[in-house]
Design a protein around this motif. Structure first.
Motif, PDB file in Angstrom:
ATOM      1  N   GLY A 172       0.814  -1.212   0.000  1.00  7.80           N
ATOM      2  CA  GLY A 172       0.000   0.000   0.000  1.00  7.80           C
ATOM      3  C   GLY A 172       0.845   1.259   0.000  1.00  7.80           C
ATOM      4  O   GLY A 172       1.813   1.386  -0.756  1.00  7.80           O
ATOM      5  N   ASP A 173       0.476   2.208   0.878  1.00 11.56           N
ATOM      6  CA  ASP A 173       1.234   3.457   1.032  1.00 11.56           C
ATOM      7  C   ASP A 173       2.256   3.365   2.160  1.00 11.56           C
ATOM      8  O   ASP A 173       2.711   4.379   2.695  1.00 11.56           O
ATOM      9  CB  ASP A 173       0.282   4.630   1.296  1.00 11.56           C
ATOM     10  N   GLY A 174       2.611   2.146   2.543  1.00 10.37           N
ATOM     11  CA  GLY A 174       3.633   1.956   3.565  1.00 10.37           C
ATOM     12  C   GLY A 174       3.097   1.761   4.961  1.00 10.37           C
ATOM     13  O   GLY A 174       3.869   1.639   5.914  1.00 10.37           O
ATOM     14  N   ASN A 175       1.755   1.727   5.117  1.00 12.92           N
ATOM     15  CA  ASN A 175       1.199   1.570   6.465  1.00 12.92           C
ATOM     16  C   ASN A 175       0.156   0.454   6.544  1.00 12.92           C
ATOM     17  O   ASN A 175      -0.721   0.475   7.416  1.00 12.92           O
ATOM     18  CB  ASN A 175       0.607   2.896   6.955  1.00 12.92           C
ATOM     19  N   THR A 176       0.236  -0.528   5.650  1.00 14.37           N
ATOM     20  CA  THR A 176      -0.625  -1.704   5.768  1.00 14.37           C
ATOM     21  C   THR A 176      -0.018  -2.662   6.800  1.00 14.37           C
ATOM     22  O   THR A 176       1.123  -2.493   7.223  1.00 14.37           O
ATOM     23  CB  THR A 176      -0.743  -2.435   4.413  1.00 14.37           C
ATOM     24  N   VAL A 177      -0.794  -3.680   7.176  1.00 14.94           N
ATOM     25  CA  VAL A 177      -0.305  -4.661   8.158  1.00 14.94           C
ATOM     26  C   VAL A 177       0.966  -5.356   7.638  1.00 14.94           C
ATOM     27  O   VAL A 177       1.948  -5.525   8.377  1.00 14.94           O
ATOM     28  CB  VAL A 177      -1.399  -5.715   8.470  1.00 14.94           C
ATOM     29  N   ILE A 207      13.050   0.229  20.132  1.00 16.11           N
ATOM     30  CA  ILE A 207      11.710  -0.031  20.680  1.00 16.11           C
ATOM     31  C   ILE A 207      10.785   1.145  20.359  1.00 16.11           C
ATOM     32  O   ILE A 207       9.630   0.963  19.956  1.00 16.11           O
ATOM     33  CB  ILE A 207      11.782  -0.287  22.199  1.00 16.11           C
ATOM     34  N   ILE A 208      11.309   2.364  20.510  1.00 20.84           N
ATOM     35  CA  ILE A 208      10.518   3.561  20.179  1.00 20.84           C
ATOM     36  C   ILE A 208      10.187   3.600  18.691  1.00 20.84           C
ATOM     37  O   ILE A 208       9.046   3.878  18.290  1.00 20.84           O
ATOM     38  CB  ILE A 208      11.284   4.844  20.591  1.00 20.84           C
ATOM     39  N   VAL A 209      11.183   3.305  17.849  1.00 20.95           N
ATOM     40  CA  VAL A 209      10.947   3.262  16.400  1.00 20.95           C
ATOM     41  C   VAL A 209       9.875   2.225  16.074  1.00 20.95           C
ATOM     42  O   VAL A 209       8.969   2.481  15.269  1.00 20.95           O
ATOM     43  CB  VAL A 209      12.261   2.945  15.642  1.00 20.95           C
ATOM     44  N   GLN A 210       9.950   1.068  16.716  1.00 23.77           N
ATOM     45  CA  GLN A 210       8.956   0.012  16.483  1.00 23.77           C
ATOM     46  C   GLN A 210       7.550   0.480  16.843  1.00 23.77           C
ATOM     47  O   GLN A 210       6.593   0.267  16.087  1.00 23.77           O
ATOM     48  CB  GLN A 210       9.317  -1.221  17.322  1.00 23.77           C
ATOM     49  N   LEU A 211       7.406   1.150  17.983  1.00 22.58           N
ATOM     50  CA  LEU A 211       6.083   1.631  18.414  1.00 22.58           C
ATOM     51  C   LEU A 211       5.523   2.668  17.430  1.00 22.58           C
ATOM     52  O   LEU A 211       4.335   2.641  17.100  1.00 22.58           O
ATOM     53  CB  LEU A 211       6.172   2.227  19.822  1.00 22.58           C
ATOM     54  N   PHE A 212       6.392   3.561  16.952  1.00 20.35           N
ATOM     55  CA  PHE A 212       5.932   4.559  15.987  1.00 20.35           C
ATOM     56  C   PHE A 212       5.560   3.905  14.652  1.00 20.35           C
ATOM     57  O   PHE A 212       4.596   4.328  13.998  1.00 20.35           O
ATOM     58  CB  PHE A 212       7.004   5.634  15.764  1.00 20.35           C
ATOM     59  N   ILE A 235       4.288   0.930  14.258  1.00 24.00           N
ATOM     60  CA  ILE A 235       2.966   0.346  14.487  1.00 24.00           C
ATOM     61  C   ILE A 235       1.883   1.424  14.437  1.00 24.00           C
ATOM     62  O   ILE A 235       0.809   1.217  13.866  1.00 24.00           O
ATOM     63  CB  ILE A 235       2.926  -0.395  15.844  1.00 24.00           C
ATOM     64  N   SER A 236       2.190   2.607  15.010  1.00 22.40           N
ATOM     65  CA  SER A 236       1.189   3.692  15.048  1.00 22.40           C
ATOM     66  C   SER A 236       0.817   4.203  13.667  1.00 22.40           C
ATOM     67  O   SER A 236      -0.256   4.795  13.488  1.00 22.40           O
ATOM     68  CB  SER A 236       1.709   4.857  15.901  1.00 22.40           C
ATOM     69  N   THR A 237       1.683   3.990  12.661  1.00 22.00           N
ATOM     70  CA  THR A 237       1.378   4.480  11.312  1.00 22.00           C
ATOM     71  C   THR A 237       0.160   3.790  10.709  1.00 22.00           C
ATOM     72  O   THR A 237      -0.432   4.296   9.750  1.00 22.00           O
ATOM     73  CB  THR A 237       2.578   4.290  10.359  1.00 22.00           C
ATOM     74  N   ALA A 261       0.909   8.515   6.498  1.00 24.63           N
ATOM     75  CA  ALA A 261       1.937   8.231   7.507  1.00 24.63           C
ATOM     76  C   ALA A 261       3.243   8.963   7.214  1.00 24.63           C
ATOM     77  O   ALA A 261       3.884   9.491   8.127  1.00 24.63           O
ATOM     78  CB  ALA A 261       2.176   6.726   7.594  1.00 24.63           C
ATOM     79  N   PHE A 262       3.643   8.994   5.936  1.00 33.71           N
ATOM     80  CA  PHE A 262       4.920   9.626   5.609  1.00 33.71           C
ATOM     81  C   PHE A 262       4.882  11.117   5.918  1.00 33.71           C
ATOM     82  O   PHE A 262       5.810  11.656   6.542  1.00 33.71           O
ATOM     83  CB  PHE A 262       5.277   9.403   4.140  1.00 33.71           C
ATOM     84  N   ALA A 263       3.815  11.802   5.492  1.00 36.75           N
ATOM     85  CA  ALA A 263       3.701  13.243   5.742  1.00 36.75           C
ATOM     86  C   ALA A 263       3.673  13.536   7.240  1.00 36.75           C
ATOM     87  O   ALA A 263       4.273  14.506   7.718  1.00 36.75           O
ATOM     88  CB  ALA A 263       2.449  13.798   5.068  1.00 36.75           C
ATOM     89  N   LEU A 264       2.971  12.688   8.011  1.00 31.84           N
ATOM     90  CA  LEU A 264       2.892  12.875   9.463  1.00 31.84           C
ATOM     91  C   LEU A 264       4.272  12.743  10.097  1.00 31.84           C
ATOM     92  O   LEU A 264       4.686  13.585  10.903  1.00 31.84           O
ATOM     93  CB  LEU A 264       1.928  11.857  10.078  1.00 31.84           C
ATOM     94  N   MET A 265       5.000  11.678   9.754  1.00 31.73           N
ATOM     95  CA  MET A 265       6.321  11.454  10.339  1.00 31.73           C
ATOM     96  C   MET A 265       7.297  12.549   9.927  1.00 31.73           C
ATOM     97  O   MET A 265       8.116  13.003  10.724  1.00 31.73           O
ATOM     98  CB  MET A 265       6.856  10.081   9.927  1.00 31.73           C
TER      99      MET A 265
END
Length: 473
Positions: free
Chosen positions: A122-127, A338-343, A345-347, A353-357
């Motif tokens: 997808g746009d990088g934020n699918t499961v 761990i922080i990167v992993q949590l973020f 998942i939040s996408t 997601a890209f614009a938000l990050m």
């Protein structure tokens, strides 16, 4: 770099290092980001503001590196020296968490790039995209734990991989340039925003693509001639700026603004594909993947090093200073990933997601930059380390412009990203309390407590806004 070669870099090599530090993944996303917000004239104004602001900020970093060489622990050392321990902590934490979020944007961009060829991403934020990114995060994590660093040949491959597609993109679009189409897109009327609003909506991305500009000052110790450093900074900055301006402006001469705004990221691939066909998208995408993976490795190390350096100066808990047998800051690296992993998942719940990050990375970096500019201003105002009044006045003006620029960037980002920043800063202060308790020191001075209270109120407002949908991610 080995001691025998630390003073053998000439002007060309120094300039290349400056360009390499500023040209990253962000440039591949510029066409859509600008196309969705503004036209040609708005883009030119945005880049003019960014060029003036970021150049003065780079000069402040350069001046502080020369006048305060003992403050070499990182960006946060200037904030601490100028405004106290808590502001130093906030600067270190903001720079670290902003870099972590920047790493998340890399994974989103990688998966979005693959999504053009494999729809499951997808746009990088699918499961599936999130699962694949998670595997990548921990593969890099364990690679770094073993002491693997970016070797010279990896740096060379990454540099070539990102510069060649950009040059090809620019040359092809110059050849395909349509003056009539460029004129239609000139005022950005299709965006539906006023000119001021068009410019405002592009400002955070200009911060993102210049992140790392502070690194230029560290190259002075590698220079064969000290005079080359300032020249290399100017040439490198101008070169990077020219490439980014061309990448954001030339698409207006080959596509309608509305079509540019509708492209998937990395939008450079879509623009080139519209001109030369499918091979253009593949060409840009392959270059981007190599470039971003190399950049991710570098920034993973930088994230861990920021926490490690802050722990060494007692601005973070001592645990973050711990290293493994390979000299890798092991606790800092684990917490970072761990922080990167949590973020990552939040996408899944993000609409873009890209614009938000990208925007959140920029917003988190602005507070550390503002504190650096503020310290540079205070130093020049007091005349500390200055013997020449002309130099002092020059640096006072440069630091003042840099401070006004970063304040404007915070305003341009809008209340949404200010509150989201507070949502990270306030809970992150737990690490500050932990460190101060280890040292048996009091938590706050009077005004530092005020800063913490304001950040906490902002964090609560952000939570309420997210719950009720006032803040959309």
């Amino acid at each position: 770099m080995e001691s025998g070669t630390t003073k053998k870099l000439g002007l060309l090599a120094l300039t290349g290092m400056v360009v390499g530090s500023m040209i990253g993944a962000g440039i591949f996303s510029l066409p859509r980001t600008f196309g969705g917000a503004t036209g040609v004239i708005g883009a030119l104004i945005a880049w003019a503001i960014a060029a003036a602001g970021m150049y003065t900020l780079a000069r402040v970093f350069q001046s502080l590196a020369e006048r305060k060489p003992e403050l070499d622990a990182g960006v946060f050392a200037y904030a601490k020296a100028g405004f106290g321990d808590y502001m130093g902590f906030l600067s270190a934490f903001g720079y670290w968490i902003g870099s972590c979020i920047g790493n998340v944007s890399y994974w989103v961009l990688i998966k979005s790039t693959l999504g053009a060829f494999f729809p499951v991403f997808g746009d990088g934020n699918t499961v599936i995209a999130i699962a694949a990114a998670s595997v990548g995060i921990w593969l890099f994590h364990f690679m770094i734990l073993r002491g693997i660093q970016q070797a010279a040949f990896i740096n060379a491959i990454v540099t070539v991989a990102k510069i060649i597609p950009i040059i090809v993109f620019i040359v092809v679009l110059f050849i395909a340039f349509k003056v009539d189409l460029f004129k239609i897109n000139f005022w950005g009327e299709l965006s539906g925003y006023s000119l001021f609003e068009q410019v405002r909506r592009t400002m955070l991305v200009t911060v993102f693509v210049f992140l790392g500009i502070e690194g230029a000052s560290v190259y002075s110790r590698f220079a064969s001639q000290r005079s080359h450093v300032g020249v290399a900074t100017l040439i490198g900055f101008a070169t990077a700026l020219l490439l980014m301006v061309l990448v954001s402006l030339l698409p207006y001469a080959v596509m309608q603004q509305s079509d540019i705004a509708g492209l998937r990221q990395p939008s450079m691939a879509g623009v080139l594909e519209s001109v030369v066909g499918p091979w253009g998208a593949v060409f840009v995408s392959v270059g981007l993947l190599i470039s971003v993976l190399g950049a991710y490795l570098a920034w993973s190390l930088i994230c861990a090093e920021v926490m490690h350096a802050a722990a060494k100066t007692e601005d973070m808990p001592r645990a973050f200073a711990r290293e493994n047998k390979n000299g890798v800051p092991v606790v800092a690296l684990w917490v970072t990933n761990i922080i990167v992993q949590l973020f990552v998942i939040s996408t899944y719940w993000s609409r873009d997601a890209f614009a938000l990050m990208l925007s959140l990375t920029s917003a988190m970096s602005l507070i550390p930059y503002l504190l650096v500019a503020g310290f540079g201003y205070l130093l020049a105002k007091r005349g500390e380390t200055y013997t020449d009044d002309k130099d002092r006045k020059r640096d006072l003006i440069l630091a003042g412009i840099a401070a006004v620029y970063t304040l404007f960037m915070i305003f341009a980002g809008g209340l949404k990203f200010l509150l989201l920043s507070a949502l990270l800063y306030a809970p992150g202060s737990v690490l500050y309390f932990w460190a101060r308790r280890e040292q048996g020191r009091s938590f706050f001075t009077g005004w530092e407590l005020t800063v913490f209270i304001v950040a906490s109120i902002g964090a609560v407002a952000a939570v309420v806004g997210l719950i009720y949908g006032w803040i959309a991610i």
